[in-house]
Design an enzyme around this catalytic site. Structure first.
Site, PDB file in Angstrom:
ATOM      1  N   HIS A 287      35.162  29.842  59.277  1.00  0.00           N
ATOM      2  CA  HIS A 287      35.461  28.415  59.220  1.00  0.00           C
ATOM      3  C   HIS A 287      34.175  27.604  59.056  1.00  0.00           C
ATOM      4  O   HIS A 287      33.078  28.068  59.375  1.00  0.00           O
ATOM      5  CB  HIS A 287      36.253  27.952  60.443  1.00  0.00           C
ATOM      6  CG  HIS A 287      35.639  28.302  61.768  1.00  0.00           C
ATOM      7  ND1 HIS A 287      34.640  27.555  62.344  1.00  0.00           N
ATOM      8  CD2 HIS A 287      35.913  29.315  62.615  1.00  0.00           C
ATOM      9  CE1 HIS A 287      34.325  28.091  63.516  1.00  0.00           C
ATOM     10  NE2 HIS A 287      35.075  29.159  63.699  1.00  0.00           N
ATOM     11  N   HIS A 330      27.284  26.916  70.466  1.00  0.00           N
ATOM     12  CA  HIS A 330      26.459  26.059  69.616  1.00  0.00           C
ATOM     13  C   HIS A 330      25.367  25.372  70.418  1.00  0.00           C
ATOM     14  O   HIS A 330      25.569  24.960  71.559  1.00  0.00           O
ATOM     15  CB  HIS A 330      27.374  24.985  68.981  1.00  0.00           C
ATOM     16  CG  HIS A 330      26.745  24.240  67.861  1.00  0.00           C
ATOM     17  ND1 HIS A 330      27.150  22.974  67.494  1.00  0.00           N
ATOM     18  CD2 HIS A 330      25.741  24.562  67.032  1.00  0.00           C
ATOM     19  CE1 HIS A 330      26.438  22.559  66.464  1.00  0.00           C
ATOM     20  NE2 HIS A 330      25.560  23.503  66.174  1.00  0.00           N
ATOM     21  N   GLU A 336      26.450  15.125  70.835  1.00  0.00           N
ATOM     22  CA  GLU A 336      27.883  15.148  70.570  1.00  0.00           C
ATOM     23  C   GLU A 336      28.647  14.537  71.752  1.00  0.00           C
ATOM     24  O   GLU A 336      28.675  15.105  72.845  1.00  0.00           O
ATOM     25  CB  GLU A 336      28.371  16.579  70.334  1.00  0.00           C
ATOM     26  CG  GLU A 336      27.688  17.269  69.157  1.00  0.00           C
ATOM     27  CD  GLU A 336      28.185  18.687  68.949  1.00  0.00           C
ATOM     28  OE1 GLU A 336      29.162  19.086  69.628  1.00  0.00           O
ATOM     29  OE2 GLU A 336      27.600  19.411  68.127  1.00  0.00           O
ATOM     30  N   HIS A 360      27.451  16.420  75.122  1.00  0.00           N
ATOM     31  CA  HIS A 360      26.501  17.514  75.005  1.00  0.00           C
ATOM     32  C   HIS A 360      25.339  16.967  74.180  1.00  0.00           C
ATOM     33  O   HIS A 360      25.466  16.764  72.969  1.00  0.00           O
ATOM     34  CB  HIS A 360      27.147  18.729  74.334  1.00  0.00           C
ATOM     35  CG  HIS A 360      28.378  19.202  75.043  1.00  0.00           C
ATOM     36  ND1 HIS A 360      29.640  19.106  74.493  1.00  0.00           N
ATOM     37  CD2 HIS A 360      28.545  19.732  76.281  1.00  0.00           C
ATOM     38  CE1 HIS A 360      30.527  19.583  75.353  1.00  0.00           C
ATOM     39  NE2 HIS A 360      29.890  19.967  76.449  1.00  0.00           N
ATOM     40  N   HIS A 366      26.864  24.577  74.303  1.00  0.00           N
ATOM     41  CA  HIS A 366      28.260  24.284  74.619  1.00  0.00           C
ATOM     42  C   HIS A 366      29.152  25.163  73.755  1.00  0.00           C
ATOM     43  O   HIS A 366      28.688  25.839  72.835  1.00  0.00           O
ATOM     44  CB  HIS A 366      28.585  22.799  74.403  1.00  0.00           C
ATOM     45  CG  HIS A 366      28.232  22.298  73.038  1.00  0.00           C
ATOM     46  ND1 HIS A 366      26.943  21.992  72.653  1.00  0.00           N
ATOM     47  CD2 HIS A 366      28.995  22.046  71.944  1.00  0.00           C
ATOM     48  CE1 HIS A 366      26.909  21.577  71.407  1.00  0.00           C
ATOM     49  NE2 HIS A 366      28.157  21.611  70.946  1.00  0.00           N
TER      50      HIS A 366
END
Length: 431
Positions: A287, A330, A336, A360, A366
């Protein structure tokens, strides 16, 4: 009344509207004629420097009953939940439960705004701020405009009725609206209302470039809407509030600020239904990065890097083969901030609540919690509809965001958020 707007990057086209009660209110020709139709005043609202390139220059001409200059002196409004003092620095992953709605005292939109986090400097017009609004009362004979930047408003609970100088917009959960710098507006509510606000100081929001995606995908220009002109000619005592350099000021006047009979230009408020978003997703092996979910972006001077992106995660089909389908673990050079409008976010089984939020910040790790990882690692991979009944979003920024005192001391701050990853096991084996 609401009318359609073909929203094009740079707002290269000009749009026009006049109240149906005053046909011909828009002058035929010069923007500032010697005498405007119906005895109106011409007034320009500039959203960019006069000398900005034509492709990005934004301004609108109002034809109004009285000009905006007719008002009393500005006075400090006093304490409010709005601030640009991001003094609390915390690299921990942070999560807040659903912010409390007011239940007893009357709290309107202005009184109910509280700043959560942000970064940058208002004096140099660089940065952003993230607020929540929590209200249960309408703004009666009062209005607001932001001198510091643009507001992108994301309702989470309750419909809001917004009156602007351009006309009226009704905005419900699963829709967003943008009120750009300097535009006066007033918010009426039915019952209680809660939502999120992304404020940018630098530039204005625009549609992201599509690159290899091609001509179609993500948010379509035709799906953005702007109000149609409808004037309010009332000689009543009105209080106008403004956020200026991070502080609230107000002044009084003896007429409605929504006395615009006609307008034309390319600097307008607008709204968008998130269910119209055309999701682009992988149909093969893996993805794509979450940037494919960008609805609007406010670019910085650094190519391909945003002061703020507004990203949405709507219901969609997942059909990738032989891959880990939830969002991957990540560490990011961007900050974010996530919010949940409704439903259950696919990477978090518990704790991330509608009306709550998470942050984050830059390079803080996270990703999916323990139970989500275990389930996604063992599930049979087949085409499935994910995020049904869910609408999550993200405000992403290249800037490192600090917290306000209100957010850092909130009883809604989950001190045990980090524990959602405690169950992750060591699966390593040499064989």
């Amino acid at each position: 009344m609401e009318g359609s707007l073909k929203y094009l990057k740079g707002f290269g086209n000009e749009f026009a509207s006049e109240d149906s009660r005053c046909t011909g209110a828009l002058p035929d020709g010069q923007n500032t004629p010697q005498k405007c139709p119906y005895g109106l005043y011409a007034e320009q609202l500039s959203g960019t420097a006069f000398t900005a390139p034509r492709s990005v220059n934004r301004r609108t001409w109002f034809y109004r009953i009285k000009p905006s200059v007719c008002h009393g002196p500005y006075k400090s409004f006093g304490d409010s939940g709005l601030t640009h003092e991001f003094t609390k620095i915390d690299p921990n992953p942070l999560r807040w439960g659903a912010f409390d709605l007011p239940l007893s005292e009357n709290v309107n939109f202005i009184q109910g705004m509280n700043t959560v986090c942000g970064a940058g400097n208002l004096n140099t017009r660089n940065g952003l701020a993230i607020h929540v609004y929590l209200c249960n009362s309408s703004m009666i004979n009062s209005a607001f405009y932001n001198s510091d930047g643009d507001f992108l408003i994301v309702p989470q609970h309750g419909k809001i009725h917004i009156t602007t100088e351009f006309g009226k917009m009704n905005v419900i959960p699963d829709e967003i609206c943008v009120i750009q710098q300097g535009m006066k507006f007033s918010v009426n509510v039915e019952g209680t209302a809660r939502g999120y606000i992304l404020e940018v100081f630098d530039n204005h929001f625009e549609l992201p470039n599509l690159g290899p995606i091609g001509a179609n995908g993500l948010a379509e220009p035709r799906d953005f809407w702007t109000p149609v002109a409808v004037y309010d000619d009332r000689d009543v005592y009105y209080t106008i509030h403004t956020k200026y350099q991070g502080h609230l000021f107000s002044f009084n006047q003896n007429h409605s600020p929504f006395n615009v009979v006609a307008w034309r230009g390319n600097y307008v408020p607008y709204k968008y239904n998130l269910n119209k978003f055309m999701v682009i997703n992988s149909v093969s092996v893996d993805h794509c990065d979450p940037s494919i979910f960008t609805v609007l972006t406010c670019p910085s001077s650094k190519s391909g890097t945003a002061i703020a992106d507004f990203v949405v995660f709507p219901p969609r089909w997942s059909v990738q083969e032989n891959t880990f389908r939830p969002p991957y673990y990540h560490r990011n050079c961007m900050s974010e901030f996530m919010g949940l409008i409704k439903g259950k976010y696919e990477a978090k089984d518990n704790g991330f609540q509608p009306g709550g939020a998470s942050l984050h910040t830059i390079m803080t790790a996270h990703g999916p919690d323990f139970s989500c990882f275990e389930r996604a690692s063992n599930v049979q991979l087949k085409p499935e509809k994910i995020a049904e009944g869910t609408m999550a979003f993200m405000f992403e920024s290249s800037l490192c965001m600090g917290l306000t005192r209100w957010a850092a001391s909130s009883c809604k701050l989950d001190k045990d958020y980090y524990k959602c990853w405690d169950g992750l096991k060591k699966h390593f084996h040499q064989s």
